[in-house]
Motif scaffolding. Structure first.
Motif, PDB file in Angstrom:
ATOM      1  N   TYR A  34      45.114  63.286 100.215  1.00  0.00           N
ATOM      2  CA  TYR A  34      45.343  64.014 101.481  1.00  0.00           C
ATOM      3  C   TYR A  34      44.214  63.657 102.455  1.00  0.00           C
ATOM      4  N   ASN A  85      50.950  64.875  99.265  1.00  0.00           N
ATOM      5  CA  ASN A  85      50.696  64.305 100.589  1.00  0.00           C
ATOM      6  C   ASN A  85      49.623  63.255 100.347  1.00  0.00           C
ATOM      7  N   GLY A 128      44.855  79.512 105.293  1.00  0.00           N
ATOM      8  CA  GLY A 128      45.485  78.215 105.070  1.00  0.00           C
ATOM      9  C   GLY A 128      44.805  77.478 103.927  1.00  0.00           C
ATOM     10  N   GLY A 129      45.567  76.528 103.358  1.00  0.00           N
ATOM     11  CA  GLY A 129      45.044  75.763 102.222  1.00  0.00           C
ATOM     12  C   GLY A 129      43.796  74.970 102.590  1.00  0.00           C
ATOM     13  N   GLN A 130      43.756  74.533 103.833  1.00  0.00           N
ATOM     14  CA  GLN A 130      42.618  73.720 104.283  1.00  0.00           C
ATOM     15  C   GLN A 130      41.306  74.480 104.087  1.00  0.00           C
ATOM     16  N   ARG A 187      48.340  80.809 109.588  1.00  0.00           N
ATOM     17  CA  ARG A 187      47.140  80.504 108.789  1.00  0.00           C
ATOM     18  C   ARG A 187      46.951  81.455 107.608  1.00  0.00           C
ATOM     19  N   SER A 195      49.728  77.820  99.990  1.00  0.00           N
ATOM     20  CA  SER A 195      49.703  78.139 101.410  1.00  0.00           C
ATOM     21  C   SER A 195      51.110  78.501 101.869  1.00  0.00           C
ATOM     22  N   SER A 239      51.941  77.846 104.982  1.00  0.00           N
ATOM     23  CA  SER A 239      52.083  77.052 106.204  1.00  0.00           C
ATOM     24  C   SER A 239      53.392  76.272 106.249  1.00  0.00           C
ATOM     25  N   LYS A 240      53.777  75.690 105.128  1.00  0.00           N
ATOM     26  CA  LYS A 240      54.953  74.814 105.144  1.00  0.00           C
ATOM     27  C   LYS A 240      56.228  75.613 104.899  1.00  0.00           C
ATOM     28  N   PRO A 262      50.588  73.064  98.507  1.00  0.00           N
ATOM     29  CA  PRO A 262      51.235  73.664  99.679  1.00  0.00           C
ATOM     30  C   PRO A 262      52.732  73.362  99.771  1.00  0.00           C
ATOM     31  N   TYR A 263      53.220  72.380  98.968  1.00  0.00           N
ATOM     32  CA  TYR A 263      54.606  71.903  99.155  1.00  0.00           C
ATOM     33  C   TYR A 263      55.574  72.310  98.055  1.00  0.00           C
ATOM     34  N   TYR A 284      40.020  66.562  93.052  1.00  0.00           N
ATOM     35  CA  TYR A 284      40.974  67.173  93.990  1.00  0.00           C
ATOM     36  C   TYR A 284      42.324  66.508  93.753  1.00  0.00           C
ATOM     37  N   VAL A 302      46.865  66.851  94.304  1.00  0.00           N
ATOM     38  CA  VAL A 302      48.093  67.509  94.801  1.00  0.00           C
ATOM     39  C   VAL A 302      49.218  67.078  93.854  1.00  0.00           C
ATOM     40  N   ILE A 310      40.084  74.304 100.520  1.00  0.00           N
ATOM     41  CA  ILE A 310      39.383  73.053 100.173  1.00  0.00           C
ATOM     42  C   ILE A 310      37.943  73.145 100.670  1.00  0.00           C
ATOM     43  N   ASP A 338      45.891  71.615  94.612  1.00  0.00           N
ATOM     44  CA  ASP A 338      46.369  72.032  95.935  1.00  0.00           C
ATOM     45  C   ASP A 338      47.896  71.958  95.945  1.00  0.00           C
TER      46      ASP A 338
HETATM   47  C1  LIG Z   1      47.877  68.595 100.676  1.00  0.00           C
HETATM   48  C2  LIG Z   1      47.563  69.526 101.787  1.00  0.00           C
HETATM   49  N1  LIG Z   1      46.642  70.489 101.596  1.00  0.00           N
HETATM   50  C3  LIG Z   1      46.325  71.351 102.560  1.00  0.00           C
HETATM   51  C4  LIG Z   1      46.923  71.273 103.805  1.00  0.00           C
HETATM   52  C5  LIG Z   1      46.501  72.255 104.855  1.00  0.00           C
HETATM   53  O1  LIG Z   1      47.486  73.168 105.085  1.00  0.00           O
HETATM   54  P1  LIG Z   1      47.236  74.609 105.682  1.00  0.00           P
HETATM   55  O2  LIG Z   1      48.019  74.677 106.929  1.00  0.00           O
HETATM   56  O3  LIG Z   1      47.713  75.533 104.605  1.00  0.00           O
HETATM   57  O4  LIG Z   1      45.773  74.768 105.916  1.00  0.00           O
HETATM   58  C6  LIG Z   1      47.883  70.295 104.057  1.00  0.00           C
HETATM   59  C7  LIG Z   1      48.502  70.178 105.378  1.00  0.00           C
HETATM   60  O5  LIG Z   1      49.152  69.247 105.748  1.00  0.00           O
HETATM   61  C8  LIG Z   1      48.203  69.394 103.017  1.00  0.00           C
HETATM   62  O6  LIG Z   1      49.114  68.435 103.189  1.00  0.00           O
END
Ligand SMILES: Cc1ncc(COP(=O)(O)O)c(C=O)c1O
Length: 407
Positions: A135, A184, A109-111, A252, A242, A244-245, A214-215, A177, A179, A114, A212
């Motif tokens: 974020y 977000n 996951g992107g988290q 993950r 990521s 995830s979305k 993810p969207y 950092y 986005v 980071i 970052d």
């Molecule tokens: C900007 C941003 N980065 C990372 C994440 C983390 O996402 P992931 O589920 O890929 O870890 C989110 C999740 O809401 C996000 O909004």
């Protein structure tokens, strides 16, 4: 188990963790777990957007194949090679050309991207620039590495370049950092010219950029834009994406792209964290990419999300006080609402909204200086259209009641 009267250990937590509070949104999740609440708080894909049938077919076929046991075995920290190869093709869409698989890493996951980046670069007291607002998880992660966060002013078209350069000169930060696509919490997107300038300014001042994204795939109008990373001539940009979305947050799976040297350091950090990203889901994601299934599910889900976004924009225009302003995103999952500075949506109004069974995220959790109590983030992907109309009306009525005489 301890009993009343037992003398419980006075835990001597590390200096890093002693004063850490939970991520604000994770805490809100606890509040909104009641089934009858209309939640605009999370950032989750809609349940009906999750590809359970496609996933079942793929997992069944992977587990029936002759690679099944290798997918259930330990794997390389760098990632599952077929996934890295598909990932390298995937990021070409945002203008990233990978010369060698040593420039790409599978992440959980992107988290995690980071976290691993901060782990690799941040010493106690180092400064990190973030967009204001940013974020919400980033301040939380940065605190665990004892970084100092500094907000850079954000305008309607994203980060303010003059303020960015000023903050770089004033604070000598190690990292920015950002986005840039459907941010977000604001939903804003930075245009191509600004992306080039961000790459230029940060390269000039030797600042690492953590981009970052993810969207980016959740685009409802307009054209796909090149990443900041695509303008990186110096190796100072780290790109995260990521699945995830777009596929499923529960599996993950994500990707980090950077210079070979940086990827090596992130990999070493990851060895200590989780050894590797789940191979079975890296393999499943590979199939989603290879078989064109990701495109298919996006073609199905994007119209669904667009209807929800349009419904929320319509409801805001109908029910919100005239003093409110909000973003009109071209994609992503969020709308950002701003009220005049005199209005506080983080305190009593928030509690009253929860009492009336509607949840949102107050803006202050996204600002590193505690400002933003006059802003709120609304997620539109999860509620039904009926609930969006109903929930925004409840919120609008509450805000008008509380703001009478102020707006
Ligand atoms: C900007 C941003 N980065 C990372 C994440 C983390 O996402 P992931 O589920 O890929 O870890 C989110 C999740 O809401 C996000 O909004």
């Amino acid at each position: 188990m301890t009993k009343p009267g037992d003398k419980v250990l006075d835990y001597n937590f590390s200096d890093r963790c002693k004063n850490l509070e939970g991520n604000a949104i994770r805490e809100i999740f606890k509040l909104i777990s009641q089934p009858d609440i209309i939640s605009f708080a999370g950032g989750m894909p809609a349940s009906q957007a999750l590809p359970k049938d496609e996933m079942r077919v793929i997992l069944n076929s992977l587990l029936a194949s002759d690679i099944a046991t290798s997918l259930l075995q330990y794997g390389a920290t760098e990632g599952y090679v077929p996934f890295l190869k598909e990932g390298a093709k995937y990021v070409e869409k945002v203008g990233i050309k990978i010369k060698d698989l040593s420039e790409i890493l599978a992440i959980s996951g992107g988290q995690q991207g980071i976290d691993l980046t901060f782990k690799a670069f941040i010493n106690k007291g180092d400064r990190i620039l973030v967009e204001a607002p940013t974020y919400v998880a980033v301040p939380h992660i940065a605190k665990t590495y004892e970084a100092e966060l500094i907000g850079v002013q954000s305008d309607d078209d994203g980060i303010n370049l003059e303020d960015l350069e000023k903050m770089i000169l004033e604070h000598n930060p190690k990292l920015l950092y950002i986005v840039p696509t459907f941010s977000n919490p604001t939903g804003r997107t930075i245009d191509v010219e600004k992306r080039k300038k961000i790459a230029e300014i940060t390269a000039k001042h030797n600042v690492i950029v953590l981009e970052d994204n993810p969207y980016g795939e959740l685009r409802y109008s307009g054209e796909c834009l090149p990443s900041i990373k695509s303008f990186d001539n110096k190796g100072n940009v780290i790109y995260l994406t990521s699945f995830s979305k777009t596929i499923s947050p529960g599996m993950r799976v994500g990707l980090a792209v950077a210079s070979e040297k940086v990827i090596r350091k992130l990999t070493i950090g990851k060895q200590a964290t989780d050894v590797h990203t789940t191979t079975l889901f890296q393999a499943a994601t590979t199939e989603f990419l290879k078989q064109g299934l990701l495109k298919e599910i996006l073609d199905k889900n994007i119209p669904l999300y667009k209807v929800k976004l349009d419904t929320m924009l319509k409801a805001l225009a109908m029910y919100f006080p005239s003093s409110a302003k909000w973003t009109h995103p071209e994609g992503g999952l969020f709308i950002w609402v701003t009220f005049p500075k005199t209005i506080d949506v983080a305190g009593e109004i928030f509690r009253e909204a929860i009492n009336r069974k509607v949840a949102y995220v107050a803006g202050n959790s996204s600002f590193v200086d505690g400002s933003g109590r006059n802003c709120l983030r609304l997620n539109f992907s999860n509620a039904t259209e009926t609930d969006i109309m109903k929930g925004i009306k409840i919120l609008g009525d509450l805000l008008k009641e509380k703001l009478e005489g102020v707006c």
